[in-house]
Design an enzyme around this catalytic site. Structure first.
Site, PDB file in Angstrom:
ATOM      1  CD  GLU A 122     132.148  68.042 -31.253  1.00 39.65           C
ATOM      2  OE1 GLU A 122     130.903  68.150 -31.295  1.00 39.65           O
ATOM      3  OE2 GLU A 122     132.837  67.867 -32.268  1.00 39.65           O
ATOM      4  CE1 TYR A 132     139.567  65.475 -39.008  1.00 40.93           C
ATOM      5  CE2 TYR A 132     138.943  67.614 -38.147  1.00 40.93           C
ATOM      6  CZ  TYR A 132     138.749  66.253 -38.217  1.00 40.93           C
ATOM      7  OH  TYR A 132     137.750  65.666 -37.498  1.00 40.93           O
TER       8      TYR A 132
END
Length: 164
Positions: free
Chosen positions: A29, A134
């Site tokens: 990240e 997602y």
């Protein structure tokens, strides 16, 4: 790299493995410099009758290939608790095998077993592979909400205003 996936709850004894996965996630990240957690902090969070956090480890042939770290929250509007997924990570060499899906499905099962109304999480806006994943599950972004954070010196300043 062809063994069967095993999901299991992480306990205090797994703190080193969980922290290693947290560090790998942070590097992915682009936030590696922000990890200040220690093994003892993770051990403490996962310990006790009412742990601060819970985690699932995804393992293949005894090797940790991913994890999900979560905790319970509460919806005042619903009057019911929920689960908040703080971190979901599958090591790059183990992706595209359904392990992330298996972790999320197990979390959904836990949420349902506990009578939770929902499962929430945040994702970085540039993480298109995760966002797509997602969305395929039927999750929707809450674009009408803005996440705020108060930390460090600003948190201390506000705390000082409590007068206690």
């Amino acid at each position: 790299m062809s063994g069967e996936l095993r999901l299991r709850p992480a306990g205090p004894a797994d703190a080193a493995v969980v922290l290693a996965l947290v560090r790998e996630l942070a590097e992915y990240e682009r936030l590696g410099d922000q990890v200040v957690a220690t093994e003892e902090m993770i051990r403490s969070a996962l310990d006790g009758e009412a742990p601060t956090a819970e985690a699932l480890l995804a393992e293949v042939d005894g090797e940790a290939v991913g994890f999900a770290l979560y905790f319970e929250n509460f919806s005042t509007f619903q009057g019911r608790r929920g689960l908040y997924l703080e971190d979901l990570f599958v090591r790059p060499a183990w992706r595209a095998r359904g392990y992330g899906l298996a972790l999320l499905a197990r979390l959904a099962q836990l949420a349902c077993e506990r009578g939770c109304q929902r499962l929430d999480w945040a994702v970085l806006d540039w993480n298109e592979p995760a966002i797509g994943f997602y969305r395929q599950l039927g999750a929707r972004p809450l674009s009408d909400w803005i996440v705020f954070r108060l930390e460090g010196e600003k948190l201390q300043q506000l705390a000082a205003k409590s007068g206690k």
